[in-house]
Design an enzyme around this catalytic site. Structure first.
Site, PDB file in Angstrom:
ATOM      1  N   HIS A  18     109.648  81.952 -31.746  1.00  0.00           N
ATOM      2  CA  HIS A  18     110.801  82.445 -31.007  1.00  0.00           C
ATOM      3  C   HIS A  18     111.021  81.590 -29.751  1.00  0.00           C
ATOM      4  O   HIS A  18     110.178  80.770 -29.391  1.00  0.00           O
ATOM      5  CB  HIS A  18     110.627  83.927 -30.624  1.00  0.00           C
ATOM      6  CG  HIS A  18     109.458  84.200 -29.737  1.00  0.00           C
ATOM      7  ND1 HIS A  18     108.325  84.858 -30.165  1.00  0.00           N
ATOM      8  CD2 HIS A  18     109.237  83.911 -28.430  1.00  0.00           C
ATOM      9  CE1 HIS A  18     107.460  84.951 -29.181  1.00  0.00           C
ATOM     10  NE2 HIS A  18     107.990  84.380 -28.100  1.00  0.00           N
TER      11      HIS A  18
HETATM   12  P1  TYD Z   1     105.871  89.449 -30.620  1.00  0.00           P
HETATM   13  O1  TYD Z   1     106.722  88.867 -29.544  1.00  0.00           O
HETATM   14  O2  TYD Z   1     106.486  89.544 -31.982  1.00  0.00           O
HETATM   15  O3  TYD Z   1     104.503  88.648 -30.716  1.00  0.00           O
HETATM   16  P2  TYD Z   1     104.279  87.153 -31.262  1.00  0.00           P
HETATM   17  O4  TYD Z   1     105.552  86.405 -31.053  1.00  0.00           O
HETATM   18  O5  TYD Z   1     103.159  86.627 -30.462  1.00  0.00           O
HETATM   19  O6  TYD Z   1     103.896  87.236 -32.696  1.00  0.00           O
HETATM   20  O7  TYD Z   1     105.400  90.869 -30.114  1.00  0.00           O
HETATM   21  C1  TYD Z   1     104.656  91.735 -30.966  1.00  0.00           C
HETATM   22  C2  TYD Z   1     105.123  93.152 -30.734  1.00  0.00           C
HETATM   23  O8  TYD Z   1     104.846  93.550 -29.389  1.00  0.00           O
HETATM   24  C3  TYD Z   1     106.610  93.341 -30.943  1.00  0.00           C
HETATM   25  O9  TYD Z   1     106.790  94.580 -31.610  1.00  0.00           O
HETATM   26  C4  TYD Z   1     107.187  93.452 -29.560  1.00  0.00           C
HETATM   27  C5  TYD Z   1     106.041  94.028 -28.760  1.00  0.00           C
HETATM   28  N1  TYD Z   1     106.018  93.617 -27.357  1.00  0.00           N
HETATM   29  C6  TYD Z   1     106.297  94.548 -26.373  1.00  0.00           C
HETATM   30  O10 TYD Z   1     106.593  95.731 -26.658  1.00  0.00           O
HETATM   31  N2  TYD Z   1     106.243  94.175 -25.068  1.00  0.00           N
HETATM   32  C7  TYD Z   1     105.932  92.915 -24.704  1.00  0.00           C
HETATM   33  O11 TYD Z   1     105.881  92.597 -23.482  1.00  0.00           O
HETATM   34  C8  TYD Z   1     105.669  91.945 -25.721  1.00  0.00           C
HETATM   35  C9  TYD Z   1     105.344  90.527 -25.387  1.00  0.00           C
HETATM   36  C10 TYD Z   1     105.723  92.349 -27.049  1.00  0.00           C
END
Ligand code: TYD
Length: 176
Positions: free
Chosen positions: A86
């Site tokens: 992302h």
């Molecule tokens: P995500 O951004 O998809 O993690 P990565 O890109 O590292 O795989 O985040 C995982 C989950 O956590 C997603 O459901 C969103 C949630 N999240 C929050 O609720 N608050 C936050 O500050 C972050 C970073 C993620």
């Protein structure tokens, strides 16, 4: 969807060697001119007794160019895990890996570059607008992130084609 394998990885190193100031305090020189990130050496104090380890610290708006609104960390991921995929429209971030080793693959719409976070004192400041993928090089490596913004899912770009379109619009001077 992840970064296509056909990306010209490491092309950036041709025109701007990554600068890593091992003993420096806080911010390093700008890593390179074009892709918007900085590799920095975090303030680090090693205890004179090696058995007692070290301590690294960061101060918002002093050591990094933003105030910290949010902290999060990713843990218990296995070697070979890929996360991220992302970009952020607004969010500035400092990434560091206090335990283990994690590769951060960055893409700005044209160029790709990989930064290894493999020492607790290494910090990576990501400006908004970079597509990123994180690859776990060791089991249980911990990725810590200090962010300039509260969590806002609308501030993410998670679709790769949408990201390419976003970059194109930015380069064309079209504002959101
Ligand atoms: P995500 O951004 O998809 O993690 P990565 O890109 O590292 O795989 O985040 C995982 C989950 O956590 C997603 O459901 C969103 C949630 N999240 C929050 O609720 N608050 C936050 O500050 C972050 C970073 C993620």
């Amino acid at each position: 969807m992840g970064i296509p394998l056909a990306f010209p990885a490491f092309r950036l190193s041709r025109r701007g060697a990554v600068l890593w100031i091992r003993q420096g305090i806080a911010r390093a020189e700008k890593v390179q001119d074009e892709m918007q990130f900085e590799l920095v050496s975090l303030n680090t104090v090693m205890n004179p007794d090696p058995k007692l380890g070290g301590l690294s610290f960061v101060e918002g708006e002093r050591d990094i160019p933003f105030a910290i609104r949010r902290l999060y960390y990713i843990f218990q991921a296995e070697k070979g895990a890929h996360r991220g995929f992302h970009a952020h429209k607004k969010n500035w971030q400092l990434l560091f890996c206090p335990y283990g080793a994690i590769d951060i693959i960055l893409f700005d719409g044209e160029e790709s570059c990989t930064v290894s976070l493999d020492e607790p004192s290494k910090g990576l400041i990501l400006y908004p607008g970079l597509w990123r993928e994180m690859v776990w090089k060791k089991d249980d490596s911990v990725l810590c992130v200090a962010a300039s913004e509260y969590y806002d899912p609308d501030e993410y770009i998670r679709d790769y084609d949408e990201y390419l379109q976003y970059v194109k619009q930015k380069k064309g001077g079209i504002r959101e």
